[in-house]
Write a protein that holds these residues in place. Structure first.
Motif, PDB file in Angstrom:
ATOM      1  N   GLU A 317      53.739 -24.172 -29.750  1.00 45.71           N
ATOM      2  CA  GLU A 317      55.169 -24.396 -29.945  1.00 45.71           C
ATOM      3  C   GLU A 317      55.956 -23.107 -30.171  1.00 45.71           C
ATOM      4  O   GLU A 317      57.185 -23.083 -30.052  1.00 45.71           O
ATOM      5  N   TYR A 318      55.249 -22.010 -30.475  1.00 46.09           N
ATOM      6  CA  TYR A 318      55.916 -20.726 -30.677  1.00 46.09           C
ATOM      7  C   TYR A 318      55.856 -19.851 -29.421  1.00 46.09           C
ATOM      8  O   TYR A 318      56.136 -18.659 -29.482  1.00 46.09           O
ATOM      9  N   ALA A 319      55.468 -20.461 -28.285  1.00 46.41           N
ATOM     10  CA  ALA A 319      55.364 -19.766 -26.995  1.00 46.41           C
ATOM     11  C   ALA A 319      54.301 -18.676 -27.012  1.00 46.41           C
ATOM     12  O   ALA A 319      54.379 -17.711 -26.237  1.00 46.41           O
ATOM     13  N   LEU A 320      53.313 -18.821 -27.853  1.00 43.56           N
ATOM     14  CA  LEU A 320      52.190 -17.891 -27.893  1.00 43.56           C
ATOM     15  C   LEU A 320      51.017 -18.489 -27.131  1.00 43.56           C
ATOM     16  O   LEU A 320      50.767 -19.697 -27.197  1.00 43.56           O
ATOM     17  N   VAL A 321      50.303 -17.647 -26.422  1.00 46.34           N
ATOM     18  CA  VAL A 321      49.143 -18.102 -25.657  1.00 46.34           C
ATOM     19  C   VAL A 321      48.000 -18.421 -26.618  1.00 46.34           C
ATOM     20  O   VAL A 321      47.616 -17.570 -27.429  1.00 46.34           O
ATOM     21  N   VAL A 322      47.486 -19.633 -26.531  1.00 44.71           N
ATOM     22  CA  VAL A 322      46.359 -20.019 -27.388  1.00 44.71           C
ATOM     23  C   VAL A 322      45.055 -20.117 -26.608  1.00 44.71           C
ATOM     24  O   VAL A 322      43.985 -20.248 -27.201  1.00 44.71           O
ATOM     25  N   GLY A 323      45.146 -20.058 -25.280  1.00 43.47           N
ATOM     26  CA  GLY A 323      43.939 -20.109 -24.478  1.00 43.47           C
ATOM     27  C   GLY A 323      44.232 -20.385 -23.022  1.00 43.47           C
ATOM     28  O   GLY A 323      45.391 -20.477 -22.606  1.00 43.47           O
ATOM     29  N   VAL A 324      43.171 -20.507 -22.231  1.00 39.55           N
ATOM     30  CA  VAL A 324      43.280 -20.882 -20.820  1.00 39.55           C
ATOM     31  C   VAL A 324      42.291 -22.011 -20.557  1.00 39.55           C
ATOM     32  O   VAL A 324      41.292 -22.165 -21.273  1.00 39.55           O
ATOM     33  N   ILE A 325      42.587 -22.809 -19.556  1.00 41.52           N
ATOM     34  CA  ILE A 325      41.708 -23.928 -19.216  1.00 41.52           C
ATOM     35  C   ILE A 325      41.672 -24.100 -17.706  1.00 41.52           C
ATOM     36  O   ILE A 325      42.671 -23.842 -17.019  1.00 41.52           O
ATOM     37  N   THR A 326      40.528 -24.493 -17.195  1.00 43.25           N
ATOM     38  CA  THR A 326      40.342 -24.702 -15.767  1.00 43.25           C
ATOM     39  C   THR A 326      39.855 -26.118 -15.501  1.00 43.25           C
ATOM     40  O   THR A 326      39.468 -26.841 -16.427  1.00 43.25           O
ATOM     41  N   LEU A 327      39.868 -26.480 -14.238  1.00 40.64           N
ATOM     42  CA  LEU A 327      39.334 -27.789 -13.862  1.00 40.64           C
ATOM     43  C   LEU A 327      37.854 -27.877 -14.201  1.00 40.64           C
ATOM     44  O   LEU A 327      37.352 -28.943 -14.576  1.00 40.64           O
ATOM     45  N   SER A 328      37.148 -26.753 -14.105  1.00 42.05           N
ATOM     46  CA  SER A 328      35.718 -26.742 -14.453  1.00 42.05           C
ATOM     47  C   SER A 328      35.499 -27.054 -15.924  1.00 42.05           C
ATOM     48  O   SER A 328      34.506 -27.707 -16.286  1.00 42.05           O
ATOM     49  N   ASP A 329      36.414 -26.608 -16.789  1.00 40.46           N
ATOM     50  CA  ASP A 329      36.286 -26.917 -18.217  1.00 40.46           C
ATOM     51  C   ASP A 329      36.347 -28.415 -18.465  1.00 40.46           C
ATOM     52  O   ASP A 329      35.624 -28.953 -19.311  1.00 40.46           O
ATOM     53  N   ILE A 330      37.216 -29.103 -17.724  1.00 35.35           N
ATOM     54  CA  ILE A 330      37.315 -30.559 -17.872  1.00 35.35           C
ATOM     55  C   ILE A 330      36.039 -31.224 -17.358  1.00 35.35           C
ATOM     56  O   ILE A 330      35.525 -32.172 -17.962  1.00 35.35           O
ATOM     57  N   MET A 331      35.514 -30.709 -16.241  1.00 37.33           N
ATOM     58  CA  MET A 331      34.278 -31.274 -15.696  1.00 37.33           C
ATOM     59  C   MET A 331      33.120 -31.070 -16.666  1.00 37.33           C
ATOM     60  O   MET A 331      32.261 -31.943 -16.822  1.00 37.33           O
ATOM     61  N   ILE A 332      33.101 -29.918 -17.333  1.00 41.16           N
ATOM     62  CA  ILE A 332      32.049 -29.662 -18.316  1.00 41.16           C
ATOM     63  C   ILE A 332      32.174 -30.647 -19.482  1.00 41.16           C
ATOM     64  O   ILE A 332      31.176 -31.128 -20.018  1.00 41.16           O
ATOM     65  N   THR A 333      33.404 -30.971 -19.854  1.00 43.13           N
ATOM     66  CA  THR A 333      33.623 -31.943 -20.928  1.00 43.13           C
ATOM     67  C   THR A 333      33.034 -33.302 -20.562  1.00 43.13           C
ATOM     68  O   THR A 333      32.451 -33.992 -21.398  1.00 43.13           O
ATOM     69  N   VAL A 334      33.180 -33.671 -19.289  1.00 41.14           N
ATOM     70  CA  VAL A 334      32.674 -34.969 -18.832  1.00 41.14           C
ATOM     71  C   VAL A 334      31.165 -34.928 -18.601  1.00 41.14           C
ATOM     72  O   VAL A 334      30.427 -35.802 -19.057  1.00 41.14           O
ATOM     73  N   MET A 335      30.704 -33.893 -17.916  1.00 35.90           N
ATOM     74  CA  MET A 335      29.309 -33.862 -17.474  1.00 35.90           C
ATOM     75  C   MET A 335      28.370 -33.195 -18.467  1.00 35.90           C
ATOM     76  O   MET A 335      27.156 -33.363 -18.396  1.00 35.90           O
ATOM     77  N   GLY A 336      28.941 -32.390 -19.372  1.00 35.41           N
ATOM     78  CA  GLY A 336      28.102 -31.760 -20.383  1.00 35.41           C
ATOM     79  C   GLY A 336      27.173 -30.721 -19.794  1.00 35.41           C
ATOM     80  O   GLY A 336      27.545 -29.904 -18.958  1.00 35.41           O
TER      81      GLY A 336
END
Length: 443
Positions: A317-336
């Motif tokens: 909310e303060y316009a500071l970068v807290v991280g980056v995320i990719t489609l692979s990160d979501i796939m890792i969340t699903v597939m482990g």
């Protein structure tokens, strides 16, 4: 009538009552999903069962008419048919005033037991075994029975509907399937062996995408590798060699001043073509998708789909970068572990059956899966295991600080510049209290 004739009549009545009991449970318990599959394969009887379930009032009225009529008739005929024989039997050793009552009781018990066993209990248990198969098999004769009972069934339903309206009872069946329903079906499938353990885990993770926020799966700010506009060629080459990422942020001076991102393939092409990397320019820098950290993973998937992007910067909310995320990160969340790179350091290491070494940045959802926990206390207030420790201790944890929750002890093992690197989680075999929190900070 002779004893044989009475027995034949009673047998027919019991068979009739058993058929109605079998039909009632089968038609009520038949699952729509399976019936629709049968109907799609061309079985017209399955569609008839579906239609009957949509308008079941006539069927249940007819079924109750038949069951009660048969039961009453069976009681009348049974009592008159068997009581003389029981009276003769009782008179052989007792001739007092209670002989008639005893014979009536024996006759009543016999008839009631026969109806309970063969006309009620056994048919209903059989119907519960394969309700769809039985419902499809009996639908045609039961429709004829409904037509025969239609006049009386209409009258009974009219009275029932009036009473429902009088007491404002909603008789509309709710067929909406909730997540809890699907989860229960999955659990049943896993217990029956239809779903493998890994498949069950995948499906659960897919549904969790709607609940998990982006920070639970992103690469956190301190682990983001980025280039600056004045990055030297040697530094770019070194980062490409050291970090095998496909995309790198490009910033002006610091990570919060994001300009875009570069694809490592574009840089490698320049290297292969012997082109200079001294300055990153608009030919290599691409516009980056920027998202708030309040998005769920499901919402991010929709955003990736609509923008055709696979990489995003996460800001708060303060316009500071807290991280980056990719489609692979979501796939890792699903597939482990199935899609996690082998060389990547594991966040959860199982030491034995009762202890785990867990990274502080481990998402709470992954922690719950590893420890088989249904929920964590007030988990809406944190995203990671480190956040859980800070929330419970109400301070910046130090080595040897502990928190006890449920049947587990969480102990801080390593802290680096206020960041909790690792924790030792131990299952407590004996506990004196249901839940305690404690802090043992070393000064």
């Amino acid at each position: 009538m002779s004893l044989f004739q009475n027995i034949v009549i009673m047998a027919l009545l019991i068979i009739g009552a058993g058929f109605l009991s079998l039909t009632e449970i089968a038609l009520a318990g038949a699952r729509k999903v399976k019936l629709k599959i049968l109907a799609e394969t061309g079985d017209d009887r399955a569609q008839k069962v579906l239609d009957l379930q949509e308008n079941s009032a006539d069927f249940f009225a007819a079924s109750q008419i038949g069951l009660n009529a048969v039961a009453i008739l069976g009681g009348i005929l049974g009592e008159g048919a068997f009581r003389p024989y029981f009276l003769s039997l009782v008179s052989g050793f007792y001739t007092g005033p209670w002989a008639d009552t005893i014979s009536f009781s024996l006759s009543f018990t016999l008839v009631t037991s026969l109806f309970i066993l063969f006309a009620d209990l056994m048919p209903k248990r059989l119907a519960m075994i394969a309700p769809e198969k039985i419902a499809v098999a009996v639908i045609n004769p039961i429709q004829i029975f409904i037509i025969v009972c239609k006049p009386l069934a209409w009258f009974i339903n009219m009275i029932a509907n009036l009473l429902f309206r009088l007491f404002k009872v909603n008789t509309t069946r709710d067929d909406n399937i909730t997540f809890d329903d699907i989860s229960a079906v999955m659990d049943a499938g896993a217990q029956a062996g239809v779903l493998q353990k890994q498949e069950h885990h995948f499906i659960e993770n897919v549904f969790e995408l709607e609940e998990r926020n982006v920070p639970s799966s992103m690469t956190t700010r301190e682990n983001v590798v980025f280039f600056t506009l004045k990055e030297s060629e040697e530094s770019i080459r070194q980062k490409l060699a050291e970090y095998p990422y496909s995309k790198f942020l490009v910033c002006n001076n610091n990570i919060d001043d994001v300009i875009g991102y570069v694809d490592s393939k574009d840089i490698l092409v320049r290297i292969l073509n012997n082109q200079s990397l001294l300055q990153l320019n608009e030919n290599t820098i691409r516009n980056v998708l920027t998202i708030p950290d309040t998005l769920t993973l499901s919402e991010l998937l929709d955003r990736f789909r609509s923008t055709k992007e696979k990489f995003a910067v996460v800001i708060n909310e303060y316009a500071l970068v807290v991280g980056v995320i990719t489609l692979s990160d979501i796939m890792i969340t699903v597939m482990g572990d199935w899609v996690t790179p082998i060389e990547e350091e594991q966040q959860i290491i199982k030491r034995d059956n009762n202890s785990w070494l867990i990274d502080g940045s481990t998402p709470i959802e992954d922690l719950k899966h590893a420890l088989a926990l249904d929920e964590m206390p007030e988990e809406e207030n944190y995203e990671t295991l480190a956040g859980f420790m800070m929330y419970k201790l109400r301070k910046i944890p130090r080595p040897a600080d502990t928190v006890i929750f449920d049947a587990y002890k969480f102990e801080v093992v390593d802290v680096d510049h206020f960041k909790i690197d690792q924790l030792l989680v131990t299952r407590l075999l004996e506990r004196s209290e249901p839940e305690t929190d404690q802090s043992e900070a070393t000064e």
